[in-house]
Scaffold this motif. Structure first.
Motif, mmCIF file in Angstrom:
data_model
loop_
_atom_site.group_PDB
_atom_site.id
_atom_site.type_symbol
_atom_site.label_atom_id
_atom_site.label_comp_id
_atom_site.label_asym_id
_atom_site.label_seq_id
_atom_site.Cartn_x
_atom_site.Cartn_y
_atom_site.Cartn_z
ATOM 1 N N LEU A 46 0.825 -1.208 0.000
ATOM 2 C CA LEU A 46 0.000 0.000 0.000
ATOM 3 C C LEU A 46 0.860 1.259 0.000
ATOM 4 C CD1 LEU A 46 -2.843 -1.032 2.463
ATOM 5 C CD2 LEU A 46 -3.058 -0.611 0.005
ATOM 6 N N VAL A 47 1.977 1.215 0.714
ATOM 7 C CA VAL A 47 2.888 2.361 0.705
ATOM 8 C C VAL A 47 3.457 2.553 -0.696
ATOM 9 C CG1 VAL A 47 5.098 3.246 1.556
ATOM 10 C CG2 VAL A 47 3.448 2.267 3.159
ATOM 11 N N LEU A 48 3.869 1.471 -1.346
ATOM 12 C CA LEU A 48 4.430 1.591 -2.696
ATOM 13 C C LEU A 48 3.405 2.093 -3.702
ATOM 14 C CD1 LEU A 48 6.766 -1.510 -3.063
ATOM 15 C CD2 LEU A 48 7.414 0.897 -2.941
ATOM 16 N N LEU A 53 6.154 8.845 -7.461
ATOM 17 C CA LEU A 53 6.392 8.208 -8.765
ATOM 18 C C LEU A 53 7.762 8.545 -9.352
ATOM 19 C CD1 LEU A 53 2.866 8.622 -10.366
ATOM 20 C CD2 LEU A 53 3.851 6.598 -9.298
ATOM 21 N N GLU A 54 8.501 9.413 -8.709
ATOM 22 C CA GLU A 54 9.866 9.699 -9.149
ATOM 23 C C GLU A 54 10.798 8.527 -8.852
ATOM 24 O OE1 GLU A 54 10.915 12.554 -10.749
ATOM 25 O OE2 GLU A 54 8.791 13.072 -10.827
ATOM 26 N N LEU A 55 10.381 7.630 -7.961
ATOM 27 C CA LEU A 55 11.198 6.474 -7.578
ATOM 28 C C LEU A 55 10.893 5.305 -8.514
ATOM 29 C CD1 LEU A 55 10.610 6.711 -3.728
ATOM 30 C CD2 LEU A 55 12.612 7.507 -4.994
ATOM 31 N N SER A 56 11.915 4.790 -9.169
ATOM 32 C CA SER A 56 11.694 3.720 -10.145
ATOM 33 C C SER A 56 11.115 2.466 -9.498
ATOM 34 C CB SER A 56 12.985 3.384 -10.885
ATOM 35 O OG SER A 56 13.960 2.900 -9.993
ATOM 36 N N VAL A 57 11.464 2.184 -8.244
ATOM 37 C CA VAL A 57 10.926 0.997 -7.570
ATOM 38 C C VAL A 57 9.403 1.102 -7.427
ATOM 39 C CG1 VAL A 57 11.278 1.839 -5.203
ATOM 40 C CG2 VAL A 57 11.237 -0.602 -5.636
ATOM 41 N N VAL A 58 8.903 2.305 -7.250
ATOM 42 C CA VAL A 58 7.457 2.520 -7.126
ATOM 43 C C VAL A 58 6.770 2.249 -8.455
ATOM 44 C CG1 VAL A 58 5.658 4.245 -6.665
ATOM 45 C CG2 VAL A 58 7.731 4.164 -5.239
ATOM 46 N N VAL A 63 3.396 -1.238 -11.990
ATOM 47 C CA VAL A 63 3.206 -1.934 -13.270
ATOM 48 C C VAL A 63 3.135 -3.439 -13.038
ATOM 49 C CG1 VAL A 63 4.269 -2.454 -15.507
ATOM 50 C CG2 VAL A 63 4.209 -0.098 -14.663
ATOM 51 N N SER A 64 3.989 -3.966 -12.176
ATOM 52 C CA SER A 64 3.997 -5.395 -11.869
ATOM 53 C C SER A 64 2.664 -5.854 -11.282
ATOM 54 C CB SER A 64 5.133 -5.705 -10.896
ATOM 55 O OG SER A 64 5.056 -7.019 -10.440
#
Length: 75
Positions: A46-48, A53-58, A63-64
């Protein structure tokens, strides 16, 4: 912390027991006390979803999740 606050609001709206997924913890760094959260897997997700959205992991996580959801729908 903004993403955590949003994630907690989502959980509350859904009726989750927030204490199971977002446990406050305190750490000492040098001479400061820092408040953080220990997250369950659902809390972390939920945090992610609500993070910057500047963070690529997010972006990768979002998308995953959507790709996995769509695969389930098409089977």
């Amino acid at each position: 912390m903004n993403a955590v606050a949003k994630a907690i609001k989502v959980g509350e709206s859904y009726g989750m027991d927030i204490r199971q997924h977002f446990k406050p913890v305190f750490s000492g760094i040098e001479k400061e006390i820092v408040q953080d959260c220990k997250l369950s897997h659902l809390g972390y997700g939920l945090v992610l979803i609500n993070a910057d959205l500047e963070l690529s992991v997010v972006v990768d996580f979002q998308v995953s999740v959507l790709e996995s959801f769509l695969k389930v729908l098409h089977h």
